[in-house]
Design a protein around this motif. Structure first.
Motif, PDB file in Angstrom:
ATOM      1  N   PRO A 251       0.786  -1.239   0.000  1.00 21.91           N
ATOM      2  CA  PRO A 251       0.000   0.000   0.000  1.00 21.91           C
ATOM      3  C   PRO A 251       0.817   1.288   0.000  1.00 21.91           C
ATOM      4  CG  PRO A 251      -1.036  -1.608   1.434  1.00 21.91           C
ATOM      5  CD  PRO A 251       0.255  -2.219   0.972  1.00 21.91           C
ATOM      6  N   ALA A 252       1.877   1.345   0.781  1.00 18.13           N
ATOM      7  CA  ALA A 252       2.666   2.575   0.848  1.00 18.13           C
ATOM      8  C   ALA A 252       3.289   2.927  -0.498  1.00 18.13           C
ATOM      9  CB  ALA A 252       3.755   2.429   1.903  1.00 18.13           C
ATOM     10  N   GLN A 253       3.512   1.930  -1.327  1.00 16.26           N
ATOM     11  CA  GLN A 253       4.143   2.157  -2.622  1.00 16.26           C
ATOM     12  C   GLN A 253       3.175   2.704  -3.673  1.00 16.26           C
ATOM     13  OE1 GLN A 253       5.736  -2.103  -2.474  1.00 16.26           O
ATOM     14  NE2 GLN A 253       7.365  -1.097  -3.615  1.00 16.26           N
ATOM     15  N   VAL A 254       1.878   2.563  -3.441  1.00 22.06           N
ATOM     16  CA  VAL A 254       0.906   2.952  -4.468  1.00 22.06           C
ATOM     17  C   VAL A 254       0.040   4.142  -4.063  1.00 22.06           C
ATOM     18  CG1 VAL A 254       0.827   0.557  -5.267  1.00 22.06           C
ATOM     19  CG2 VAL A 254      -0.931   1.380  -3.688  1.00 22.06           C
ATOM     20  N   LEU A 255       0.224   4.670  -2.876  1.00 26.66           N
ATOM     21  CA  LEU A 255      -0.648   5.734  -2.376  1.00 26.66           C
ATOM     22  C   LEU A 255      -0.690   6.935  -3.315  1.00 26.66           C
ATOM     23  CD1 LEU A 255      -0.215   5.887   1.509  1.00 26.66           C
ATOM     24  CD2 LEU A 255      -2.331   5.529   0.210  1.00 26.66           C
ATOM     25  N   LYS A 256       0.455   7.328  -3.842  1.00 21.84           N
ATOM     26  CA  LYS A 256       0.511   8.511  -4.698  1.00 21.84           C
ATOM     27  C   LYS A 256      -0.192   8.291  -6.033  1.00 21.84           C
ATOM     28  CE  LYS A 256       4.769  10.458  -2.778  1.00 21.84           C
ATOM     29  NZ  LYS A 256       6.177  10.896  -3.068  1.00 21.84           N
ATOM     30  N   GLU A 257      -0.390   7.042  -6.409  1.00 16.60           N
ATOM     31  CA  GLU A 257      -1.032   6.728  -7.684  1.00 16.60           C
ATOM     32  C   GLU A 257      -2.459   6.222  -7.494  1.00 16.60           C
ATOM     33  OE1 GLU A 257       2.039   4.828 -10.522  1.00 16.60           O
ATOM     34  OE2 GLU A 257       2.727   4.308  -8.506  1.00 16.60           O
ATOM     35  N   THR A 258      -2.974   6.360  -6.276  1.00 16.39           N
ATOM     36  CA  THR A 258      -4.302   5.866  -5.943  1.00 16.39           C
ATOM     37  C   THR A 258      -5.158   7.023  -5.439  1.00 16.39           C
ATOM     38  OG1 THR A 258      -3.358   3.737  -5.303  1.00 16.39           O
ATOM     39  CG2 THR A 258      -5.590   4.197  -4.557  1.00 16.39           C
ATOM     40  N   GLU A 259      -6.418   7.065  -5.872  1.00 15.39           N
ATOM     41  CA  GLU A 259      -7.334   8.119  -5.428  1.00 15.39           C
ATOM     42  C   GLU A 259      -8.254   7.567  -4.345  1.00 15.39           C
ATOM     43  OE1 GLU A 259     -10.559  11.348  -7.235  1.00 15.39           O
ATOM     44  OE2 GLU A 259      -9.615   9.862  -8.553  1.00 15.39           O
ATOM     45  N   LEU A 260      -8.234   8.187  -3.167  1.00 18.92           N
ATOM     46  CA  LEU A 260      -9.094   7.799  -2.053  1.00 18.92           C
ATOM     47  C   LEU A 260     -10.090   8.922  -1.803  1.00 18.92           C
ATOM     48  CD1 LEU A 260      -6.690   5.805  -1.680  1.00 18.92           C
ATOM     49  CD2 LEU A 260      -6.992   6.048   0.779  1.00 18.92           C
ATOM     50  N   ILE A 261     -11.373   8.608  -1.901  1.00 22.98           N
ATOM     51  CA  ILE A 261     -12.441   9.594  -1.737  1.00 22.98           C
ATOM     52  C   ILE A 261     -13.300   9.183  -0.547  1.00 22.98           C
ATOM     53  CG2 ILE A 261     -14.431  10.695  -2.845  1.00 22.98           C
ATOM     54  CD1 ILE A 261     -13.182   9.811  -5.549  1.00 22.98           C
ATOM     55  N   GLY A 262     -13.623  10.156   0.319  1.00 27.39           N
ATOM     56  CA  GLY A 262     -14.481   9.876   1.467  1.00 27.39           C
ATOM     57  C   GLY A 262     -13.692   9.406   2.666  1.00 27.39           C
ATOM     58  N   ASP A 263     -14.220   8.432   3.397  1.00 23.10           N
ATOM     59  CA  ASP A 263     -13.604   7.945   4.623  1.00 23.10           C
ATOM     60  C   ASP A 263     -12.220   7.367   4.319  1.00 23.10           C
ATOM     61  OD1 ASP A 263     -12.872   6.074   6.795  1.00 23.10           O
ATOM     62  OD2 ASP A 263     -14.875   6.484   7.568  1.00 23.10           O
ATOM     63  N   GLN A 264     -11.191   8.037   4.803  1.00 24.35           N
ATOM     64  CA  GLN A 264      -9.826   7.646   4.472  1.00 24.35           C
ATOM     65  C   GLN A 264      -9.415   6.327   5.134  1.00 24.35           C
ATOM     66  OE1 GLN A 264      -7.574   9.659   2.264  1.00 24.35           O
ATOM     67  NE2 GLN A 264      -9.738  10.032   1.791  1.00 24.35           N
ATOM     68  N   GLN A 265      -9.907   6.077   6.343  1.00 24.32           N
ATOM     69  CA  GLN A 265      -9.551   4.839   7.032  1.00 24.32           C
ATOM     70  C   GLN A 265     -10.110   3.622   6.297  1.00 24.32           C
ATOM     71  OE1 GLN A 265     -10.465   4.847  11.223  1.00 24.32           O
ATOM     72  NE2 GLN A 265      -9.573   2.816  11.565  1.00 24.32           N
ATOM     73  N   LEU A 266     -11.357   3.730   5.844  1.00 29.04           N
ATOM     74  CA  LEU A 266     -11.944   2.638   5.075  1.00 29.04           C
ATOM     75  C   LEU A 266     -11.218   2.477   3.739  1.00 29.04           C
ATOM     76  CD1 LEU A 266     -15.766   3.240   5.690  1.00 29.04           C
ATOM     77  CD2 LEU A 266     -14.342   1.437   6.685  1.00 29.04           C
ATOM     78  N   GLY A 267     -10.865   3.604   3.131  1.00 26.29           N
ATOM     79  CA  GLY A 267     -10.145   3.552   1.865  1.00 26.29           C
ATOM     80  C   GLY A 267      -8.790   2.892   2.003  1.00 26.29           C
ATOM     81  N   GLN A 268      -8.097   3.211   3.081  1.00 29.39           N
ATOM     82  CA  GLN A 268      -6.787   2.597   3.313  1.00 29.39           C
ATOM     83  C   GLN A 268      -6.909   1.092   3.486  1.00 29.39           C
ATOM     84  OE1 GLN A 268      -3.678   3.895   3.615  1.00 29.39           O
ATOM     85  NE2 GLN A 268      -3.942   6.103   3.808  1.00 29.39           N
TER      86      GLN A 268
END
Length: 278
Positions: A251-268
């Protein structure tokens, strides 16, 4: 589990096998030694692992022969450690085989492998459950779909390492993703949320799709509706998705290339999906 084959994959095994053999027959000596995203494996190791899958399936599922039985398997971690050990000892042993021998063995065992899968009753219990989906027993149709993801994933690792396109098309990628998404609700099994909470994963472009999980009274359930109002939405590119959910990327490697909308904890938490035994 419904009395319905939810993901049809049997017709695609010969397609993948033909593409694999054609690919391997054209590789140079240098290409066989190219590094893949599977950090411990070069192209030749991945091909050897695919052969192992054919042989183990024929031995255990067709012939009922399991060899030395695993001992002291008391957890998912114990099982993955045992399987990783089996994989390592096999790839080490097959280093003495030439690429030509490996390709020949893949071709002849692939035909027997596909014939065996076609002989299975789809709703009978499979010889092994799909543990990464949280199942203690699985129907054969789902076991076959899991086997399809193995065939797709490892061939794609080879193609990715060599810059050889071919598998990332809707016909082949969609059933791969559909099967992987059975790990989606299992990944949220310990996540607390209000009943009715919706989390959506969108794999972008025309070869992607949308999958949602909805919190019920006791558990999360999976669907593919496109008109839902989600509490969290994750958008990810197809080439990142197959690597992330097979643990080649974290996950840490793809965060910059991934769009998370709304609840960030659920998205993570969506980024924690793993649909392989690793």
């Amino acid at each position: 589990m419904k009395n319905k084959i939810e993901i049809e994959t049997l017709h695609l095994f010969p397609v993948l096998d033909k593409m694999l053999i054609n690919l391997l027959n054209d590789l140079t000596d240098e290409e066989w030694e190219a590094q893949t995203v599977a950090k411990l494996w070069k192209v030749k190791d991945v091909a050897a692992h695919l052969l192992d899958g054919n042989l183990r399936t024929l031995s255990a599922s067709r012939d009922g022969y399991f060899g030395t039985k695993a001992e002291n398997i008391n957890s998912f971690q114990d099982l993955t450690a045992y399987l990783n050990h089996l994989n390592m000892t096999w790839t080490n042993a097959t280093k003495r085989l030439s690429p030509k021998v490996l390709t020949f063995l893949l071709e002849i065992t692939g035909q027997q492998y596909s014939a065996h899968l076609n002989s299975l009753e789809p709703f009978e219990n499979a010889v092994f459950p799909v543990a990464w989906a949280g199942q203690e027993s699985s129907a054969n149709w789902f076991h076959i779909a899991r086997e399809y993801t193995e065939k797709f994933l490892h061939q794609q690792q080879i193609r990715d390492a060599l810059g050889k396109p071919g598998l990332m098309i809707k016909e082949l990628y969609d059933p791969f993703l559909d099967t992987f998404m059975y790990a989606f609700p299992h990944t949220f099994r310990e996540v607390s949320a209000a009943q009715g909470t919706v989390v959506s994963l969108i794999v972008t472009t025309e070869i992607g799709g949308q999958w949602n999980i909805v919190k019920g009274e006791q558990e999360w359930t999976l669907n593919k509706e496109t008109n839902v109002k989600a509490n969290a939405i994750v958008k990810i590119a197809p080439d990142i998705a197959w690597k992330l959910f097979s643990k080649s990327l974290r996950p840490a490697q793809v965060l910059k290339e991934t769009e998370l909308i709304g609840d960030q904890q659920l998205g993570q938490q969506v980024l924690q999906i793993v649909a392989v035994m690793a």
